[in-house]
Design an enzyme around this catalytic site. Structure first.
Site, short mmCIF file in Angstrom:
data_model
loop_
_atom_site.label_atom_id
_atom_site.label_comp_id
_atom_site.label_asym_id
_atom_site.label_seq_id
_atom_site.Cartn_x
_atom_site.Cartn_y
_atom_site.Cartn_z
N VAL A 1 1.19 1.80 -7.27
CA VAL A 1 -0.19 1.35 -7.53
C VAL A 1 -0.94 1.10 -6.23
O VAL A 1 -2.09 1.47 -6.09
CB VAL A 1 -0.20 0.06 -8.37
CG1 VAL A 1 -1.62 -0.28 -8.78
CG2 VAL A 1 0.66 0.22 -9.60
N GLY A 2 -0.27 0.46 -5.28
CA GLY A 2 -0.93 0.14 -4.01
C GLY A 2 -1.47 1.37 -3.30
O GLY A 2 -2.59 1.36 -2.78
N THR B 1 -0.13 -2.09 -18.05
CA THR B 1 0.93 -1.62 -18.94
C THR B 1 1.88 -0.72 -18.15
O THR B 1 1.81 -0.66 -16.92
CB THR B 1 0.31 -0.88 -20.15
OG1 THR B 1 1.32 -0.61 -21.09
CG2 THR B 1 -0.36 0.41 -19.72
N GLY C 1 3.33 1.59 -2.33
CA GLY C 1 3.88 1.65 -3.68
C GLY C 1 3.07 2.53 -4.62
O GLY C 1 2.03 3.09 -4.25
N HIS D 1 0.80 -1.24 0.00
CA HIS D 1 0.00 0.00 0.00
C HIS D 1 0.83 1.28 0.00
O HIS D 1 0.28 2.38 -0.07
CB HIS D 1 -0.97 0.00 1.19
CG HIS D 1 -0.33 0.21 2.52
ND1 HIS D 1 0.60 -0.67 3.03
CD2 HIS D 1 -0.47 1.20 3.44
CE1 HIS D 1 0.99 -0.24 4.23
NE2 HIS D 1 0.36 0.89 4.49
N ARG E 1 5.59 3.20 -27.01
CA ARG E 1 5.23 2.77 -25.66
C ARG E 1 3.83 3.23 -25.30
O ARG E 1 3.36 4.28 -25.74
CB ARG E 1 6.22 3.35 -24.63
CG ARG E 1 7.60 2.73 -24.65
CD ARG E 1 7.60 1.30 -24.17
NE ARG E 1 8.93 0.71 -24.20
CZ ARG E 1 9.48 0.09 -25.23
NH1 ARG E 1 8.78 -0.01 -26.37
NH2 ARG E 1 10.69 -0.43 -25.16
N TYR F 1 11.32 -12.47 -13.40
CA TYR F 1 10.19 -11.68 -12.89
C TYR F 1 8.91 -12.08 -13.64
O TYR F 1 7.85 -12.28 -13.04
CB TYR F 1 10.46 -10.19 -13.05
CG TYR F 1 9.39 -9.29 -12.50
CD1 TYR F 1 9.22 -9.14 -11.12
CD2 TYR F 1 8.53 -8.61 -13.35
CE1 TYR F 1 8.23 -8.32 -10.61
CE2 TYR F 1 7.53 -7.78 -12.85
CZ TYR F 1 7.39 -7.63 -11.49
OH TYR F 1 6.40 -6.82 -10.97
N ASP G 1 17.71 0.61 -28.03
CA ASP G 1 16.33 1.09 -28.00
C ASP G 1 15.45 0.26 -27.08
O ASP G 1 14.42 0.72 -26.61
CB ASP G 1 15.73 1.02 -29.41
CG ASP G 1 15.88 2.32 -30.18
OD1 ASP G 1 15.86 3.38 -29.54
OD2 ASP G 1 16.03 2.26 -31.41
#
Length: 389
Positions: free
Chosen positions: A17-18, A166, A15, A13, A249, A138, A350
């Site tokens: 995203v968390g 993404t 991080g 929580h 990207r 990973y 690249d």
């Protein structure tokens, strides 16, 4: 299934995203949230995780914690990347099942897809050809995590869902030049090059005191500061970026990712994903007394031959839109107000030329992104400037 009083454990929580998921849940009125820092709870410690679940008994779990790093770290610490992530996932998912958790959301990454996957990448291209070697461990850990969710659902009738975001950016992003991702690194480089040109050494000092570069802080001499920044392509009114600028990207604002995650947590069931109505008759989670009957075959989707092969039940989360690294640099330059030069060092690699995901499944489940990249870059720069105050 989950009401406003449901206890929701958000692993990770603090991080990128968390923390956004935590805030999104609060904004929706879900205030019974549980979080533990890494210092408070080591998710690789099976006994500690079991004790935590014994004490807290959460109704739902969001697994946003992971052992992460860039290309260099992935190459150097291959054993750590697969082992640490596998331990965390195994511990949290197995204890969620043992404690009758009603809903679990597992967060992965689009690095699960093959290096040469057809673009845009659909969920069905998983495990169809080799992975990118540099982050194979990973990726394999994340594939194992989504397969655990899928397999528990099929064998035990649980309601565990895996989402694959993404490239993310947003508040609490990592701006440390040694190990940050492309957008925050680019933004900080452009900002520092502008400050050097403008002679704003007080602001440079604040920036380096907040996030030192190779141990160099704002207390260092101007000469030492210029020397270390030059190693990262940062000069007086000039920035040098790696590669040709042509790779494409896709980027998703982290608060959009959080909104998608919470939407799926609250509104989407495994039966919705596999598109089989009768599967929803399977009871999800634990029995009424909270105990789990591990041998209860009525809850086993996998025991119904008519369902056939069920796989690739994870959900891609993104925008379905892309831009070149050069176009991204132009947006960053505009947001920072930089009037200097941006050069590309074509002798440098690249990386993958294109990494776009197909978001058809996500849209069919009722969610579409809100923040476009042009607005998001500006919002990120505003957050970064605020972080220096």
């Amino acid at each position: 299934m989950l009401d406003k009083n449901s206890k929701i454990y958000v692993a990770g929580h603090h991080g990128l995203v968390g923390s956004a998921i935590w805030n999104n849940l609060l904004q929706r009125g879900y205030s019974n949230l549980v979080g533990r820092s890494h210092q408070e709870l080591d998710l690789t410690d099976q006994l500690a995780v079991r004790q935590f679940f014994d004490e807290e008994q959460p109704d739902a779990v969001v697994l946003a914690a992971a052992f992460v790093g860039g290309i260099m770290a992935n190459s150097l610490y291959r054993a750590d990347f697969i082992m640490q992530n596998m331990k965390m996932q195994c511990n949290v998912i197995s204890e969620s099942y043992a404690h009758g958790v009603k809903k679990l959301l597992f967060l992965g990454s689009t690095c699960i897809y093959p290096k040469n996957a057809p673009q845009p990448m659909k969920e069905d291209c998983l495990l169809t050809s080799p992975l990118e070697y540099t982050n194979e461990e990973y990726a394999i850990a994340k594939i194992a995590g989504l397969k655990m969710c899928e397999s528990y659902n099929l064998q035990y009738g649980t309601n565990y869902i895996a989402v694959m975001p993404t490239n993310l950016y947003g508040p609490n992003d990592n701006f440390h030049l040694e190990n940050s991702h492309v957008m925050p690194a680019m933004m900080r480089k452009v900002y520092l090059a502008k400050l050097i040109h403008d002679g704003e050494w007080d602001k440079i000092a604040i920036d380096l005191n907040k996030r030192p570069v190779e141990g160099v802080t704002g207390q260092a001499s101007h000469e030492d500061i210029l020397s270390v920044l030059a190693k990262y392509g940062i000069y007086n009114n000039k920035v040098v970026l790696w590669g040709t600028g042509t790779p494409l990207r896709e980027f998703l604002w982290s608060e959009d990712m959080a909104d998608a995650s919470v939407h799926i947590l609250l509104n989407v069931n495994f039966s919705d994903i596999i598109g089989i109505e009768k599967y929803s008759s399977v009871h999800y989670g634990a029995s009424t007394d909270g105990a789990v009957d591990r041998n209860h075959s009525a809850g086993r989707g996998g025991a119904i031959p008519s369902l056939g092969e069920i796989r690739n039940c994870h959900i891609n989360v993104g925008t379905g839109k892309e831009l070149t690294i050069r176009e991204l640099s132009e947006l960053v330059v505009k947001s920072v107000g930089f009037e200097g030069k941006v050069e590309f060092d074509t002798s440098k690699p690249d990386g993958t030329m294109r990494k776009l995901i197909d978001v058809t499944k996500l849209h069919s489940l009722g969610w579409t992104h809100k923040v476009e990249i042009e607005d998001g870059v500006q919002k990120l720069f505003e957050w970064y400037r605020q972080s220096l105050k």
